[in-house]
Design an enzyme around this catalytic site. Structure first.
Site, PDB file in Angstrom:
ATOM      1  N   LYS A  83      73.269 145.448  50.213  1.00  0.00           N
ATOM      2  CA  LYS A  83      73.730 144.685  51.369  1.00  0.00           C
ATOM      3  C   LYS A  83      74.793 145.517  52.093  1.00  0.00           C
ATOM      4  CE  LYS A  83      74.141 139.685  51.678  1.00  0.00           C
ATOM      5  NZ  LYS A  83      74.857 138.528  51.125  1.00  0.00           N
TER       6      LYS A  83
HETATM    7  O1  G3P Z   1      75.872 135.690  51.416  1.00  0.00           O
HETATM    8  C1  G3P Z   1      76.130 135.478  52.743  1.00  0.00           C
HETATM    9  C2  G3P Z   1      76.241 134.063  53.176  1.00  0.00           C
HETATM   10  O2  G3P Z   1      75.198 133.293  52.705  1.00  0.00           O
HETATM   11  C3  G3P Z   1      77.596 133.457  53.150  1.00  0.00           C
HETATM   12  O3  G3P Z   1      77.624 132.078  53.372  1.00  0.00           O
HETATM   13  O4  G3P Z   1      78.776 129.903  53.393  1.00  0.00           O
HETATM   14  O5  G3P Z   1      80.112 132.027  53.125  1.00  0.00           O
HETATM   15  O6  G3P Z   1      79.075 131.438  55.303  1.00  0.00           O
HETATM   16  P1  G3P Z   1      78.976 131.327  53.821  1.00  0.00           P
END
Ligand code: G3P
Length: 215
Positions: A83
């Site tokens: 990533k």
């Molecule tokens: O892994 C990336 C993503 O899914 C993060 O989610 O909830 O931290 O915006 P969030």
């Protein structure tokens, strides 16, 4: 649509993998930090549970060190996907790594142009963050729709991972939109199962059975 789990928690991964619901896993530095465990150890353990792509994120922000970290991480297991954040240095690193056959998940995608650049540079996945867009009053799923339209016009070898999922509707909308993958946090995965009428219906079946035939 494939289901990835968006977590570094191995117990949760095992739990849903036993139901056949985990096609892959995504992690990020925040999710790994939350587990308070050694990064490489956690990633290795996840690859032993899930037979599918496992995203591990670089923490460097310059392309040279991103490439170094990525090469190191990708040695750990054939299913490791790297990533990389959607910045210029990230695009440069992604291009170098893609030429070496290393799969890239371009993360922190918030616009169609970013997704287009990532796909052109050779990323295998793009991760548009729908929840964080919703948080600032932009409709996150519209971004996914636009990226779907762009990718369908061409033959990029790049899948859309709907990320930053916050509720069951995000998962359903991702499927309606034709996203390739939804990466789902465990708490949202749990909510996908629930319907009060299922609980009420089952309780009634059990009660009727019991009154006719006893326990
Ligand atoms: O892994 C990336 C993503 O899914 C993060 O989610 O909830 O931290 O915006 P969030």
């Amino acid at each position: 649509m494939k289901f990835f789990l968006d977590t570094a928690n191995v117990d949760k991964i095992k739990y849903y993998a036993d139901m056949g619901l985990v096609d892959g896993v995504t992690t990020n530095p925040s999710l790994v930090a939350k587990e308070g465990r050694n990064f490489e150890e956690v990633i290795k353990e996840i690859t032993s549970i899930v037979n599918g792509p496992v995203s591990a994120e670089v923490t460097a922000t310059d392309s040279e060190n991103m490439v170094k970290q990525a090469r190191q991480l990708s040695k750990m297991h054939k299913n490791i996907v790297i990533k990389i954040p959607m910045i210029k240095e990230g695009i440069k690193a992604a291009h170098t790594l893609a030429k070496e056959g290393i799969k890239i998940n371009m993360t922190l995608i918030f616009s169609p142009s970013q997704a287009l650049l990532a796909a052109k540079a050779g990323a295998r996945y793009v991760s548009p963050f729908v929840g964080r867009l919703d948080d600032i009053s932009h409709i996150g799923m519209e971004l996914v729709e636009t990226i779907r339209g762009i990718f369908d016009n061409y033959d990029f070898n790049c899948e859309i991972i709907v990320a930053s999922i916050r509720n069951p509707l995000h998962v359903v909308d991702a499927a309606v939109t034709g996203a390739d993958i939804a990466t789902i946090p465990p708490d949202v995965m749990d909510k996908l199962f629930n319907h009060p009428l299922t609980d009420i219906g089952l309780a009634k079946f059990m009660k009727d059975w019991e009154s006719a035939f006893g326990k």
